[in-house]
Motif scaffolding. Structure first.
Motif, PDB file in Angstrom:
ATOM      1  N   LEU A  23      -9.465  -1.197  -5.060  1.00  0.00           N
ATOM      2  CA  LEU A  23      -8.356  -0.333  -5.496  1.00  0.00           C
ATOM      3  C   LEU A  23      -8.070   0.768  -4.479  1.00  0.00           C
ATOM      4  O   LEU A  23      -7.014   0.765  -3.858  1.00  0.00           O
ATOM      5  N   LEU A  24      -8.981   1.713  -4.283  1.00  0.00           N
ATOM      6  CA  LEU A  24      -8.800   2.714  -3.234  1.00  0.00           C
ATOM      7  C   LEU A  24      -9.397   2.174  -1.940  1.00  0.00           C
ATOM      8  O   LEU A  24     -10.526   1.693  -1.934  1.00  0.00           O
ATOM      9  N   THR A  25      -8.638   2.258  -0.846  1.00  0.00           N
ATOM     10  CA  THR A  25      -9.129   1.749   0.428  1.00  0.00           C
ATOM     11  C   THR A  25      -9.378   2.893   1.414  1.00  0.00           C
ATOM     12  O   THR A  25      -8.871   4.007   1.256  1.00  0.00           O
ATOM     13  N   ARG A  26     -10.144   2.571   2.426  1.00  0.00           N
ATOM     14  CA  ARG A  26     -10.409   3.551   3.482  1.00  0.00           C
ATOM     15  C   ARG A  26      -9.110   3.954   4.176  1.00  0.00           C
ATOM     16  O   ARG A  26      -8.883   5.144   4.463  1.00  0.00           O
ATOM     17  N   GLU A  65      -7.464   7.720   4.466  1.00  0.00           N
ATOM     18  CA  GLU A  65      -7.123   8.373   5.731  1.00  0.00           C
ATOM     19  C   GLU A  65      -5.670   8.841   5.721  1.00  0.00           C
ATOM     20  O   GLU A  65      -5.343   9.910   6.256  1.00  0.00           O
ATOM     21  N   TRP A  66      -4.803   8.058   5.113  1.00  0.00           N
ATOM     22  CA  TRP A  66      -3.383   8.433   4.996  1.00  0.00           C
ATOM     23  C   TRP A  66      -3.227   9.684   4.134  1.00  0.00           C
ATOM     24  O   TRP A  66      -2.519  10.629   4.507  1.00  0.00           O
ATOM     25  N   PHE A  67      -3.930   9.709   3.006  1.00  0.00           N
ATOM     26  CA  PHE A  67      -3.918  10.912   2.164  1.00  0.00           C
ATOM     27  C   PHE A  67      -4.396  12.127   2.961  1.00  0.00           C
ATOM     28  O   PHE A  67      -3.778  13.199   2.916  1.00  0.00           O
ATOM     29  N   THR A 103       0.836  -1.199   0.000  1.00  0.00           N
ATOM     30  CA  THR A 103       0.000   0.000   0.000  1.00  0.00           C
ATOM     31  C   THR A 103       0.873   1.253   0.000  1.00  0.00           C
ATOM     32  O   THR A 103       2.051   1.215   0.380  1.00  0.00           O
ATOM     33  N   PHE A 104       0.280   2.361  -0.412  1.00  0.00           N
ATOM     34  CA  PHE A 104       1.003   3.620  -0.381  1.00  0.00           C
ATOM     35  C   PHE A 104       1.490   3.940   1.030  1.00  0.00           C
ATOM     36  O   PHE A 104       2.632   4.378   1.223  1.00  0.00           O
ATOM     37  N   GLN A 105       0.629   3.715   2.020  1.00  0.00           N
ATOM     38  CA  GLN A 105       1.006   4.053   3.384  1.00  0.00           C
ATOM     39  C   GLN A 105       2.112   3.147   3.917  1.00  0.00           C
ATOM     40  O   GLN A 105       2.871   3.530   4.813  1.00  0.00           O
ATOM     41  N   SER A 125     -20.673   4.325   2.036  1.00  0.00           N
ATOM     42  CA  SER A 125     -19.834   3.830   0.942  1.00  0.00           C
ATOM     43  C   SER A 125     -18.387   3.638   1.382  1.00  0.00           C
ATOM     44  O   SER A 125     -17.698   2.736   0.895  1.00  0.00           O
ATOM     45  N   MET A 126     -17.919   4.466   2.320  1.00  0.00           N
ATOM     46  CA  MET A 126     -16.553   4.330   2.807  1.00  0.00           C
ATOM     47  C   MET A 126     -16.383   3.006   3.556  1.00  0.00           C
ATOM     48  O   MET A 126     -15.372   2.308   3.402  1.00  0.00           O
TER      49      MET A 126
END
Length: 323
Positions: free
Chosen positions: A216-219, A223-225, A21-23, A207-208
């Motif tokens: 693909l995009l996660t909760r 939150e990290w963004f 993941t990005f985070q 939806s979140m």
């Protein structure tokens, strides 16, 4: 509704890659990995591209890429002057660039018959809010003020973006509206195109929670963004969270596109409703079987092609030359 068949196949293939993941990897590696993703869009030829820098609002330079559609473009008036789309890329305000959204900008340029100006705004965490919207608003005003040089009509300039870019487009529409109240010289966009936009920082919407993982995009990534981009003290500022605006009336007409299997679906729908309730002409289009990020995946998804064509149609209508 379940995922659309082509979308289900794409999601299965992406999830099978088991990428970190990005985070997990941090901003620098996340950016590099995002840039290295194989292209999801079809190759589209444009007449020309030009990379240049323009002055930013804080003494910074802003890189832009200008795409031109060539002769016979659908928004050209009798003298060849065109409509224009100023585009803000997605990537959670942390990743993404002109390069990652090159194919989307090429496609919209040719489908809509517009000059497209793609914006490399400053990214968080090095440049948190309000650097991004300030850069995007400055670029929009630069385009309007330099329309003659660009071969576009200053009255026929749209703004748009996907995800965080949709957030920035919504913010710029409000910023331009507010600035115009105090400055007659502030140009107004003719349309705001919001593709699965971030409009709020509520990470407990239906939806979140329903789409927290697997699409693909996660909760957790969202939150990290949020934490890298916007301090808690600014999360009710309408330029950071457009849904927090008391009254968006007077903002540019809007096209809002959302996906059913997207953590951001509800906030996109809620913002479209708020715009419409405030008498802002608004079109909301939902793809119930799609996921966040589908819009640029024309290589794999027929509905991505359809969504881009619908967006181009809206741009052509909004940016058509006066008769």
């Amino acid at each position: 509704m379940t995922l659309e068949a082509e979308a289900s196949l794409v999601i299965a293939q992406l999830n099978a890659l088991d990428r970190p993941t990005f985070q997990d990897v941090g901003p620098d590696r996340a950016r590099k990995g995002f840039e290295e993703l194989p292209p999801g869009g079809l190759e589209v030829d444009v007449a020309s591209t030009e990379d240049r820098t323009i002055p930013g609002p804080d003494g910074n330079d802003i890189a832009v890429r200008i795409y031109r559609p060539g002769d016979g473009a659908l928004t050209a008036d009798h003298s060849g002057v065109l409509g224009c789309l100023v585009y803000f890329h997605g990537g959670g305000w942390v990743v993404g660039s002109i390069e990652t959204h090159d194919l989307t900008c090429r496609s919209l340029t040719m489908l809509a018959g517009v000059v497209t100006v793609s914006v490399d705004y400053r990214l968080a965490p090095e440049h948190p809010f309000p650097a991004g919207p300030n850069d995007c608003c400055a670029t929009t005003q630069w385009v309007i003020n330099n329309a003659a040089e660009l071969g576009v009509d200053s009255r026929r300039v749209a703004i748009g973006g996907d995800s965080a870019g949709g957030n920035l487009a919504a913010a710029v529409a409000l910023m331009c509206r507010d600035a115009a109240a105090n400055d007659d010289a502030c140009g107004q966009p003719a349309l705001q195109v919001l593709i699965y936009p971030v409009t709020d920082y509520d990470r407990d919407t239906h939806s979140m929670i329903a789409n927290a993982e697997g699409y693909l995009l996660t909760r957790a990534t969202m939150e990290w963004f949020d934490d890298l981009y916007c301090p808690p003290s600014e999360r009710k500022n309408p330029y950071a969270a457009p849904l927090a605006v008391d009254d968006p009336s007077g903002a540019a007409p809007a096209l809002v596109i959302v996906a059913g299997h997207d953590p951001l679906r509800d906030e996109g729908v809620d913002y479209a409703k708020k715009l419409a309730e405030s008498q802002v002409p608004t079109t909301l289009i939902e793809y119930p079987g799609q996921f966040h990020g589908f819009f640029g995946m024309t290589r794999f998804l027929d509905q991505a092609i359809e969504a881009q064509e619908l967006t181009a149609h809206a741009l052509r209508r909004a940016l058509a030359p006066a008769k």
